[in-house]
Design a protein around this motif. Structure first.
Motif, PDB file in Angstrom:
ATOM      1  N   ALA A  92      54.210  28.084  39.397  1.00 33.67           N
ATOM      2  CA  ALA A  92      52.942  28.465  39.874  1.00 33.67           C
ATOM      3  C   ALA A  92      52.567  27.660  41.088  1.00 33.67           C
ATOM      4  O   ALA A  92      51.867  28.171  41.922  1.00 33.67           O
ATOM      5  CB  ALA A  92      51.996  28.209  38.815  1.00 33.67           C
ATOM      6  N   LEU A  97      47.161  33.156  44.398  1.00 35.54           N
ATOM      7  CA  LEU A  97      46.634  33.389  43.113  1.00 35.54           C
ATOM      8  C   LEU A  97      47.164  34.640  42.606  1.00 35.54           C
ATOM      9  O   LEU A  97      47.555  34.706  41.319  1.00 35.54           O
ATOM     10  CB  LEU A  97      44.953  33.547  43.218  1.00 35.54           C
ATOM     11  CG  LEU A  97      44.356  32.213  43.506  1.00 35.54           C
ATOM     12  CD1 LEU A  97      42.904  32.493  43.710  1.00 35.54           C
ATOM     13  CD2 LEU A  97      44.793  31.167  42.400  1.00 35.54           C
ATOM     14  N   GLU A  98      47.595  35.869  43.353  1.00 39.54           N
ATOM     15  CA  GLU A  98      47.920  36.905  43.193  1.00 39.54           C
ATOM     16  C   GLU A  98      49.252  36.741  42.387  1.00 39.54           C
ATOM     17  O   GLU A  98      49.806  37.459  41.528  1.00 39.54           O
ATOM     18  CB  GLU A  98      47.976  38.069  44.131  1.00 39.54           C
ATOM     19  CG  GLU A  98      46.597  38.565  44.413  1.00 39.54           C
ATOM     20  CD  GLU A  98      45.473  37.347  45.129  1.00 39.54           C
ATOM     21  OE1 GLU A  98      46.288  36.481  46.006  1.00 39.54           O
ATOM     22  OE2 GLU A  98      44.381  37.520  44.901  1.00 39.54           O
ATOM     23  N   ASP A 101      49.554  34.952  39.355  1.00 42.47           N
ATOM     24  CA  ASP A 101      49.339  35.677  38.020  1.00 42.47           C
ATOM     25  C   ASP A 101      50.239  36.727  37.618  1.00 42.47           C
ATOM     26  O   ASP A 101      50.045  37.522  36.473  1.00 42.47           O
ATOM     27  CB  ASP A 101      47.820  36.539  38.616  1.00 42.47           C
ATOM     28  CG  ASP A 101      46.775  36.639  37.401  1.00 42.47           C
ATOM     29  OD1 ASP A 101      47.270  36.188  36.139  1.00 42.47           O
ATOM     30  OD2 ASP A 101      45.861  37.493  37.495  1.00 42.47           O
ATOM     31  N   ARG A 102      51.136  36.915  38.443  1.00 44.22           N
ATOM     32  CA  ARG A 102      52.341  37.798  38.149  1.00 44.22           C
ATOM     33  C   ARG A 102      53.426  37.174  37.325  1.00 44.22           C
ATOM     34  O   ARG A 102      54.287  37.820  37.019  1.00 44.22           O
ATOM     35  CB  ARG A 102      52.728  38.924  39.146  1.00 44.22           C
ATOM     36  CG  ARG A 102      51.912  39.779  39.784  1.00 44.22           C
ATOM     37  CD  ARG A 102      52.762  40.582  40.805  1.00 44.22           C
ATOM     38  NE  ARG A 102      52.364  39.992  41.974  1.00 44.22           N
ATOM     39  CZ  ARG A 102      51.656  40.433  42.792  1.00 44.22           C
ATOM     40  NH1 ARG A 102      50.598  41.159  42.555  1.00 44.22           N
ATOM     41  NH2 ARG A 102      52.052  39.967  44.166  1.00 44.22           N
ATOM     42  N   HIS A 127      51.852  31.010  30.633  1.00 50.97           N
ATOM     43  CA  HIS A 127      51.339  32.323  31.772  1.00 50.97           C
ATOM     44  C   HIS A 127      49.975  32.879  31.394  1.00 50.97           C
ATOM     45  O   HIS A 127      49.187  33.199  32.329  1.00 50.97           O
ATOM     46  CB  HIS A 127      52.196  33.195  31.938  1.00 50.97           C
ATOM     47  CG  HIS A 127      52.771  34.151  30.779  1.00 50.97           C
ATOM     48  ND1 HIS A 127      53.404  33.575  29.476  1.00 50.97           N
ATOM     49  CD2 HIS A 127      52.547  35.400  30.391  1.00 50.97           C
ATOM     50  CE1 HIS A 127      53.396  34.267  28.777  1.00 50.97           C
ATOM     51  NE2 HIS A 127      52.964  35.565  29.244  1.00 50.97           N
ATOM     52  N   GLN A 128      49.718  32.941  30.185  1.00 51.80           N
ATOM     53  CA  GLN A 128      48.500  33.462  29.528  1.00 51.80           C
ATOM     54  C   GLN A 128      47.199  32.450  29.917  1.00 51.80           C
ATOM     55  O   GLN A 128      46.215  32.799  30.222  1.00 51.80           O
ATOM     56  CB  GLN A 128      48.567  33.875  27.945  1.00 51.80           C
ATOM     57  CG  GLN A 128      49.647  35.070  27.850  1.00 51.80           C
ATOM     58  CD  GLN A 128      49.568  35.194  26.308  1.00 51.80           C
ATOM     59  OE1 GLN A 128      48.813  34.725  25.486  1.00 51.80           O
ATOM     60  NE2 GLN A 128      50.618  35.805  25.819  1.00 51.80           N
ATOM     61  N   HIS A 131      46.638  32.548  33.562  1.00 54.87           N
ATOM     62  CA  HIS A 131      45.878  33.990  33.732  1.00 54.87           C
ATOM     63  C   HIS A 131      44.373  33.663  33.465  1.00 54.87           C
ATOM     64  O   HIS A 131      43.739  33.966  34.391  1.00 54.87           O
ATOM     65  CB  HIS A 131      46.465  35.292  32.860  1.00 54.87           C
ATOM     66  CG  HIS A 131      45.873  36.147  33.008  1.00 54.87           C
ATOM     67  ND1 HIS A 131      45.755  37.189  34.263  1.00 54.87           N
ATOM     68  CD2 HIS A 131      44.655  36.843  32.125  1.00 54.87           C
ATOM     69  CE1 HIS A 131      44.953  38.142  34.024  1.00 54.87           C
ATOM     70  NE2 HIS A 131      44.200  38.111  32.949  1.00 54.87           N
ATOM     71  N   LYS A 132      44.282  33.028  32.421  1.00 51.87           N
ATOM     72  CA  LYS A 132      42.675  32.660  32.037  1.00 51.87           C
ATOM     73  C   LYS A 132      42.265  31.629  33.172  1.00 51.87           C
ATOM     74  O   LYS A 132      40.944  31.723  33.583  1.00 51.87           O
ATOM     75  CB  LYS A 132      42.803  32.245  30.842  1.00 51.87           C
ATOM     76  CG  LYS A 132      42.578  33.233  29.691  1.00 51.87           C
ATOM     77  CD  LYS A 132      42.122  32.255  28.224  1.00 51.87           C
ATOM     78  CE  LYS A 132      41.804  33.181  27.354  1.00 51.87           C
ATOM     79  NZ  LYS A 132      41.426  32.731  26.107  1.00 51.87           N
ATOM     80  N   ILE A 134      42.953  31.340  36.388  1.00 53.24           N
ATOM     81  CA  ILE A 134      42.761  32.286  37.473  1.00 53.24           C
ATOM     82  C   ILE A 134      41.227  32.957  37.394  1.00 53.24           C
ATOM     83  O   ILE A 134      40.664  32.969  38.205  1.00 53.24           O
ATOM     84  CB  ILE A 134      44.107  33.087  37.802  1.00 53.24           C
ATOM     85  CG1 ILE A 134      45.219  32.112  38.389  1.00 53.24           C
ATOM     86  CG2 ILE A 134      43.723  33.985  38.955  1.00 53.24           C
ATOM     87  CD1 ILE A 134      46.502  32.861  38.460  1.00 53.24           C
ATOM     88  N   GLN A 135      41.250  33.770  36.262  1.00 52.93           N
ATOM     89  CA  GLN A 135      40.243  34.459  36.092  1.00 52.93           C
ATOM     90  C   GLN A 135      39.093  33.700  35.995  1.00 52.93           C
ATOM     91  O   GLN A 135      37.929  33.845  36.645  1.00 52.93           O
ATOM     92  CB  GLN A 135      40.327  35.213  34.643  1.00 52.93           C
ATOM     93  CG  GLN A 135      41.284  35.998  34.595  1.00 52.93           C
ATOM     94  CD  GLN A 135      40.920  37.354  34.094  1.00 52.93           C
ATOM     95  OE1 GLN A 135      40.228  37.338  33.062  1.00 52.93           O
ATOM     96  NE2 GLN A 135      41.205  38.537  34.692  1.00 52.93           N
ATOM     97  N   LYS A 138      38.131  32.767  39.537  1.00 51.17           N
ATOM     98  CA  LYS A 138      37.439  33.945  40.320  1.00 51.17           C
ATOM     99  C   LYS A 138      36.187  34.245  39.841  1.00 51.17           C
ATOM    100  O   LYS A 138      35.309  34.574  40.704  1.00 51.17           O
ATOM    101  CB  LYS A 138      38.439  35.151  40.034  1.00 51.17           C
ATOM    102  CG  LYS A 138      39.665  35.240  40.783  1.00 51.17           C
ATOM    103  CD  LYS A 138      40.656  36.441  40.690  1.00 51.17           C
ATOM    104  CE  LYS A 138      41.638  36.362  41.597  1.00 51.17           C
ATOM    105  NZ  LYS A 138      42.651  37.412  41.359  1.00 51.17           N
TER     106      LYS A 138
END
Lengths: 143, 411
Positions: A92, A97-98, A101-102, A127-128, A131-132, A134-135, A138
């Motif tokens: 990462a 970020l995009e 997140d993938r 990765h989960q 993801h959290k 990054i959310q 954001k």
């Protein structure tokens, strides 16, 4: 092949059932937060898993200009949980970020040269957590 | 390597190896036949089998003819529980899976007796429920299966008190209550006498006392109900079909003889001292650790509270498989109650039954010793363990404080 499968599988019946790369990340984890994680300044953070199933991951990110400039983590769990969060942090770092997140469980698993079947399904959660994180970033930085 | 996993299996004794090699050599030259054959080679095998059975039976103080040789402790356990199909079956919540699973399968109902934080069964609960079920149908066959000592934590169960509860009920006319004990871990480590303890069925195995893997025994008291698990042959007095495994029986017998001759249960007192030393030192150097094995002598009858050779410890925030693997890389082999290590989804059912706390279970590490364990080996462990635990704790998201000093979040 779906994201739920790992293309790399350990080739031989190692007593560890872990690859050399897993072992290396387990013994020399990259980017983990030494000491008190609350003191590690971050722009976003995510926590997944729970002690009932035996695995928990915390991922914290620093973001600059839509890119992950730094990533730190803690993991409670088995060797494969620790190694996979370490691998995720390497994957990462520096990504937008995009792109970050993938990242999938499959990518983490392949990066490690494969994981034992039952480990793949229960311990690859980094990765989960990312993801959290990054959310979380954001949500607090939405214009 | 330093091997601290004797409860998984003990190293083979040279005496056991020699006994087996001798018989295998006889077999190469065609002089060791099938023990069921009437010719000379067959009789020789039969003679070896009788000799082996006698020595093995001596270990638990029973006549040889009351002993059935099986392939494993799991088979012995399954055989007993299978005999009580459709009957009420009482088990402790911390039995080995080879008792628990068949109890769930065959018991009608299967009643699990809870344990406290020392891993000791609740005798009042057992007495109450057993009396209730016996009174509901006085002719009903009932099995109580309580292990002599637990394999993960070492707790020695109050089997004599269980036997007394049963014999009192028998005196009141409830004659069909039977007692089975899984003595797999206890044998050779503490004195075991099936007759004195008023036990109807007793399981034990060769590879926990220096014998080979692949052979075990089941004591069945004459007159106790019996239903063979394996049909199709008259071996073992028509109680277990299958060509007699004379070679492994000889290995088992050699290990039993070693234990009988040396009174190993006495020698294990020295190992107990080493175990207690390890526990004491761990608490000094890692004060947040929790010793799971009950070390104090709790019983009024001078019975041991735990086996002398097991120490189970949980290190807060340090998941057991990680600790196990770090130790392995440092040349020390142990076991863990973590789910991850076995590939199961749930952590140790034993620790869960004791604490109802998944974290304590996942964090547990079992050190188990045999008579060859030395203080030097334990000092090597003591030298390595603080650094390993500190490193895993530093990686961890969980609370590093002692378990009892924080709120239980995961009841």
């Amino acid at each position: 092949m779906s994201d739920n499968e790992c293309t790399n599988k350990p080739k031989k019946a190692d007593p560890w059932a872990y690859t050399e790369i897993v072992k290396d990340h387990f013994l020399n984890p990259r980017n983990f937060i030494m000491g008190d994680e609350t003191k590690w300044q971050a722009d976003g953070e995510g926590l997944v898993g729970n002690p009932v199933c035996g695995d928990q991951m915390l991922v914290k990110i620093r973001v600059k200009g839509n890119k992950i400039t730094n990533i730190g983590w803690k993991t409670y769990g088995c060797a494969s949980a620790i190694a996979s969060t370490s691998a995720l942090s390497e994957l990462a770092k520096g990504k937008t970020l995009e792109d970050a997140d993938r990242i999938t469980a499959k990518e983490i698993c392949n990066y490690l040269g494969g994981l034992p079947e039952h480990k793949f399904h229960c311990s690859v959660l980094g990765h989960q957590a990312l993801h959290k994180a990054i959310q979380n970033y954001k949500a607090s930085h939405d214009s | 390597m330093i091997y601290f996993d004797a409860s998984a299996t003990t190293p083979l004794l040279p005496e056991a190896r020699e006994a087996m090699v001798n018989l295998m050599d006889l077999s190469i030259s065609g002089n060791l036949g099938n023990a069921s054959s009437l010719h000379t080679a067959g009789s020789r095998a039969k003679g070896e089998l009788i000799r082996a059975r006698t020595e093995i039976a001596k270990l638990i103080g029973v006549p040889p003819l009351e002993l059935i040789l099986t392939s494993s402790g799991s088979e012995s356990n399954n055989t007993v529980l299978h005999t009580f199909e459709h009957c009420p079956i009482f088990v402790s919540a911390i039995e080995h899976p080879s008792v628990l699973r068949p109890a769930e399968e065959y018991g009608n109902p299967c009643i699990k007796v809870p344990v406290n934080e020392q891993g000791t069964i609740n005798l009042n609960y057992l007495k109450l429920k057993l009396t209730e079920i016996a009174k509901a149908d006085p002719k009903q066959k009932i099995l109580v299966s309580i292990m002599l000592a637990n394999n993960e934590i070492g707790t020695v169960e109050p089997i004599r008190k269980v036997a007394i509860i049963i014999s009192e009920l028998r005196k009141q006319g409830y004659r069909n209550i039977y007692l089975h004990t899984d003595a797999t871990q206890a044998i050779g480590k503490i004195p075991v006498d099936a007759k004195k303890s008023m036990i109807d069925y007793l399981t034990f195995t060769a590879h926990k006392l220096g014998g080979p893997i692949g052979i075990a025994a089941l004591y069945v008291r004459t007159g106790a109900p019996f239903r063979p698990l394996i049909l199709g042959g008259s071996q073992e007095n028509k109680r277990r079909a299958g060509t007699s495994n004379v070679v492994l029986a000889a290995g088992f017998a050699a290990a039993a003889k070693y234990s009988n001759d040396n009174k190993t249960w006495g020698k294990y007192l020295k190992i107990k001292e080493l175990r207690n030393y390890l526990a004491e030192r761990i608490m000094q150097i890692i004060p947040s650790a929790r010793i799971i094995t009950p070390l104090n002598n709790l019983s009024s009858e001078h019975e041991e509270s735990a086996l002398p050779n097991i120490l189970n410890v949980s290190f807060p925030a340090a998941e057991g498989e990680s600790t196990q693997l770090y130790l392995d890389l440092n040349g020390i082999e142990v076991s863990t109650g973590s789910a991850c290590a076995s590939g199961a989804l749930e952590p140790s059912h034993v620790l869960m039954a004791m604490f109802h706390d998944a974290e304590i279970a996942h964090d547990s590490v079992r050190f188990s010793f045999n008579l060859d364990t030395t203080k030097q080996q334990i000092d090597v462990l003591l030298d390595k363990i603080p650094g390993i635990v500190a490193k895993i704790q530093d990686l961890s998201t969980m609370n590093k404080e002692p378990y009892n000093e924080r709120q239980r979040m995961h009841q």
